[in-house]
Motif scaffolding. Structure first.
Motif, mmCIF file in Angstrom:
data_model
loop_
_atom_site.group_PDB
_atom_site.id
_atom_site.type_symbol
_atom_site.label_atom_id
_atom_site.label_comp_id
_atom_site.label_asym_id
_atom_site.label_seq_id
_atom_site.Cartn_x
_atom_site.Cartn_y
_atom_site.Cartn_z
ATOM 1 N N GLN A 1 0.824 -1.201 0.000
ATOM 2 C CA GLN A 1 0.000 0.000 0.000
ATOM 3 C C GLN A 1 0.863 1.258 0.000
ATOM 4 O OE1 GLN A 1 -2.369 0.819 3.578
ATOM 5 N NE2 GLN A 1 -4.177 0.920 2.254
ATOM 6 N N ALA A 2 1.931 1.267 0.777
ATOM 7 C CA ALA A 2 2.841 2.416 0.784
ATOM 8 C C ALA A 2 3.532 2.593 -0.559
ATOM 9 C CB ALA A 2 3.877 2.243 1.895
ATOM 10 N N ALA A 3 3.928 1.479 -1.188
ATOM 11 C CA ALA A 3 4.558 1.569 -2.509
ATOM 12 C C ALA A 3 3.570 2.089 -3.551
ATOM 13 C CB ALA A 3 5.096 0.201 -2.921
ATOM 14 N N HIS A 4 2.300 1.690 -3.431
ATOM 15 C CA HIS A 4 1.283 2.176 -4.365
ATOM 16 C C HIS A 4 1.082 3.682 -4.220
ATOM 17 C CE1 HIS A 4 -2.228 2.254 -6.879
ATOM 18 N NE2 HIS A 4 -3.025 2.601 -5.880
ATOM 19 N N ILE A 5 1.096 4.168 -3.004
ATOM 20 C CA ILE A 5 0.945 5.608 -2.779
ATOM 21 C C ILE A 5 2.122 6.372 -3.373
ATOM 22 C CG2 ILE A 5 0.892 7.383 -0.984
ATOM 23 C CD1 ILE A 5 -0.701 5.465 0.743
ATOM 24 N N ARG A 6 3.338 5.849 -3.198
ATOM 25 C CA ARG A 6 4.506 6.518 -3.780
ATOM 26 C C ARG A 6 4.431 6.522 -5.304
ATOM 27 N NH1 ARG A 6 7.203 3.556 0.336
ATOM 28 N NH2 ARG A 6 7.830 1.990 -1.205
ATOM 29 N N SER A 7 3.943 5.442 -5.897
ATOM 30 C CA SER A 7 3.805 5.391 -7.349
ATOM 31 C C SER A 7 2.786 6.410 -7.846
ATOM 32 C CB SER A 7 3.395 3.980 -7.784
ATOM 33 O OG SER A 7 3.173 3.919 -9.179
ATOM 34 N N LEU A 8 1.665 6.537 -7.133
ATOM 35 C CA LEU A 8 0.674 7.536 -7.522
ATOM 36 C C LEU A 8 1.223 8.952 -7.385
ATOM 37 C CD1 LEU A 8 -2.562 6.052 -5.898
ATOM 38 C CD2 LEU A 8 -1.974 6.095 -8.317
ATOM 39 N N GLU A 9 1.977 9.205 -6.334
ATOM 40 C CA GLU A 9 2.561 10.539 -6.155
ATOM 41 C C GLU A 9 3.541 10.872 -7.267
ATOM 42 O OE1 GLU A 9 4.219 10.320 -2.291
ATOM 43 O OE2 GLU A 9 2.322 10.729 -1.239
ATOM 44 N N ALA A 10 4.340 9.882 -7.688
ATOM 45 C CA ALA A 10 5.280 10.132 -8.784
ATOM 46 C C ALA A 10 4.542 10.434 -10.084
ATOM 47 C CB ALA A 10 6.206 8.928 -8.963
ATOM 48 N N GLY A 11 3.477 9.686 -10.368
ATOM 49 C CA GLY A 11 2.705 9.944 -11.577
ATOM 50 C C GLY A 11 2.032 11.303 -11.553
ATOM 51 N N ILE A 12 1.469 11.678 -10.411
ATOM 52 C CA ILE A 12 0.818 12.986 -10.295
ATOM 53 C C ILE A 12 1.828 14.114 -10.484
ATOM 54 C CG2 ILE A 12 -0.338 14.518 -8.660
ATOM 55 C CD1 ILE A 12 -1.734 12.039 -7.511
ATOM 56 N N LYS A 13 3.010 13.959 -9.937
ATOM 57 C CA LYS A 13 4.039 14.999 -10.076
ATOM 58 C C LYS A 13 4.436 15.198 -11.533
ATOM 59 C CE LYS A 13 8.710 16.166 -8.544
ATOM 60 N NZ LYS A 13 9.875 15.727 -7.720
#
Length: 542
Positions: A100-112
């Motif tokens: 779940q933490a890795a998924h959140i980091r992936s979403l943050e990278a895509g949004i950035k």
């Protein structure tokens, strides 16, 4: 250099903490298979109930809730089985939290990345480090909608993270989604159902030191006889004393069999797991145990005999041997593999390539292998590379996770240390400083081979560049060569170079004076040209 980020310090990767061996349960009777299926389904249902209860607890989890869950499971099984189920539940829940933490980091990278590209004008060119703007207004519009979708998914994931709420499927979400795509997977509903149920069975037991043969629930004797402690509701299926069922099949671990036998004869803990492969129709028994923690050897000791730098690529490993001073030795080596096909084939290809690499490392006499500490989590996003699907597939194909895990475990058996280095600029600087100088008519240097040299030099603590040029006024033999390839404490480092006879310009061979008087002339010359001129001794006075 401006813009160069700070590099991490190389370190020796810790060795494996445990081992696992597997053997097939051959010649099982129909009754044996029936008992294994019934026990696995019964304990699998208990594991599913316990996982559901653990996910429902969320932030209210504590020792009291764990004790309550274990008491409820003990009524339907035994205390040891209940302990194994609750431990497996905790491990699965913790893994889901990490994902779940890795998924959140992936979403943050895509949004950035999306926000950056949407802020640029249409058609703006990108740089080597950041992508440019979108090529059309239509693409810009679709990406703006995707940004809103990712922001909504990110908000939901963050809310789940703060509430400590995870969503877990025993057996795997991928297998669950395969139910809706049976034709594409080449399965029938019956075959999928058999596969699904077998993956959700629970036939595992944790080891206990001091107990007979290291395990009370699944016991394996030194002669390979396997017996299972049945749950209380299934005690009527027992064919031995104390509610146990003994299988007709025996096991013999060919790999690490001596180590396994020593452990069970000393009554040390050994964990077992029984697994059914529905594709092949076979049953397997896996034994695993922990190893005592061995402190990592010092970095200087591992590098005393040099190092082998390995550059990881999508289809091969590029390796180069370096001496302790950072100088390349011998020729580059490439270990090719093919990561197409099934997961078992990919795993075998990777294992064979690592075996060849380790055997060559042992032949060279080095004690360490340097690899990059790679992580392509942010590089595989579709938002960063856009339409470059082949490049994203290339990055995804590099086996970073499996490569590091397998290399560390396999290198420990060969007595080799693994050194992890920062991967920044290794390919770029290696190609800049080492690819062209080492290319010869008989040696073809690729950018990956040069990257292996850069990785090895970084592990040794040397700069990647070959030497530091002296000032322009001193680019001569006045002060000698200013090289950084030799350690400062190396003997003879500051000694002058040997004097070579001959002119200062080196344009005439050094042995010209010696050979000119001894060689035989090949052409007819004037005799007077061979005579030495001597001044007459007559007085010059009147």
């Amino acid at each position: 250099m401006a813009g160069v980020r700070e590099l991490a310090v190389p370190f020796v990767a810790p060795g494996p903490s445990g081992v696992a061996v597997r053997d097939r349960l051959k010649h099982l009777s129909l009754r044996d298979e029936h008992v294994l299926r019934v026990v696995g389904a019964h304990q699998g249902a208990l594991a599913s109930q316990d996982l559901k209860a653990r996910c429902a607890d969320g932030p209210n989890y504590g020792a009291d809730t764990w004790a309550t869950r274990k008491r409820e499971l003990t009524k339907e099984s035994s205390s040891r089985i209940a302990g194994a189920i609750t431990k497996a539940t905790h491990d699965q829940w913790a893994l889901a939290r990490r994902c779940q933490a890795a998924h959140i980091r992936s979403l943050e990278a895509g949004i950035k990345v999306l926000r950056h590209r949407l802020s640029l004008p249409i058609g703006a060119r990108g740089t080597k480090r950041s992508p440019g703007g979108y090529r059309s207004r239509g693409e810009w519009f679709h990406k703006s909608r995707r940004l809103k979708a990712l922001e909504a998914r990110h908000a939901a994931a963050v809310a789940d993270w703060q509430a400590e709420r995870v969503r877990v499927v025993r057996g795997g979400k991928r297998m669950l989604n395969t139910r809706h795509h049976l034709a594409e997977a080449g399965l029938t509903e019956g075959r999928w159902r058999e596969w699904w149920e077998a993956e959700r069975w629970f036939l595992a037991a944790d080891g206990e030191s001091g107990k007979r043969y290291g395990n009370e629930t699944i016991r394996v004797t030194p002669d390979g006889q396997v017996s299972i402690k049945l749950p209380a509701p299934l005690a009527y299926l027992a064919n031995a004393k104390h509610g146990r069922y003994t299988l007709t099949s025996t096991v013999a671990f060919a790999h690490r069999g001596v180590e396994w036998a020593d452990r069970i004869e000393a009554n040390w803990a050994v964990a077992y797991r029984i697994h059914h492969d529905t594709t092949r129709g076979r049953w397997y028994l896996t034994a695993s145990w922990k190893r005592p923690t061995v402190p990592a050897i010092p970095l200087e000791t591992a590098l005393a005999q040099g190092v082998i730098g390995v550059d990881t690529n999508a289809d091969h490993f590029a390796a180069y041997r370096l001496d302790p001073h950072g100088n390349p030795v011998g020729e580059p080596h490439r270990f090719v593999y093919d990561l197409t096909g099934t997961a078992h084939r990919r795993d075998a290809q990777l294992r064979h390539a690592l075996t060849r690499l380790l055997h060559w490392a042992k032949q060279t006499g080095v004690a360490a292998i340097a690899i990059e500490d790679l992580d392509f989590g942010a590089e595989k996003t579709r938002e960063k590379h856009g339409r470059r699907k082949r490049f994203r597939q290339l990055i995804s194909g590099i086996p970073t996770g499996k490569f590091k895990a397998r290399l560390v475990s396999m290198a420990a058996e060969h007595g080799l240390a693994i050194i992890a280095v920062d991967p920044a600029y290794t390919s770029m600087w290696g190609g800049q400083h080492w690819q062209k100088p080492l290319t010869t008519p008989r040696r073809r240097m690729s950018r990956h081979d040069a990257a292996g040299i850069a990785i090895g030099r970084r592990a040794l603590g040397h700069p990647i560049r070959r030497r530091t040029a002296p000032p322009r006024a001193h680019q001569s033999d006045v002060h000698g060569y200013r090289t950084l390839q030799t350690d400062r404490r190396a003997p003879g480092r500051e000694e002058p170079r040997p004097r070579i006879p001959g002119p200062r310009t080196r344009s005439v061979p050094p042995d010209t004076a010696r050979t000119r008087a001894t060689r035989t002339p090949k052409t007819v010359r004037d005799v007077r040209s061979e005579q030495e001129w001597v001044q007459d001794s007559l007085l010059l006075t009147e």
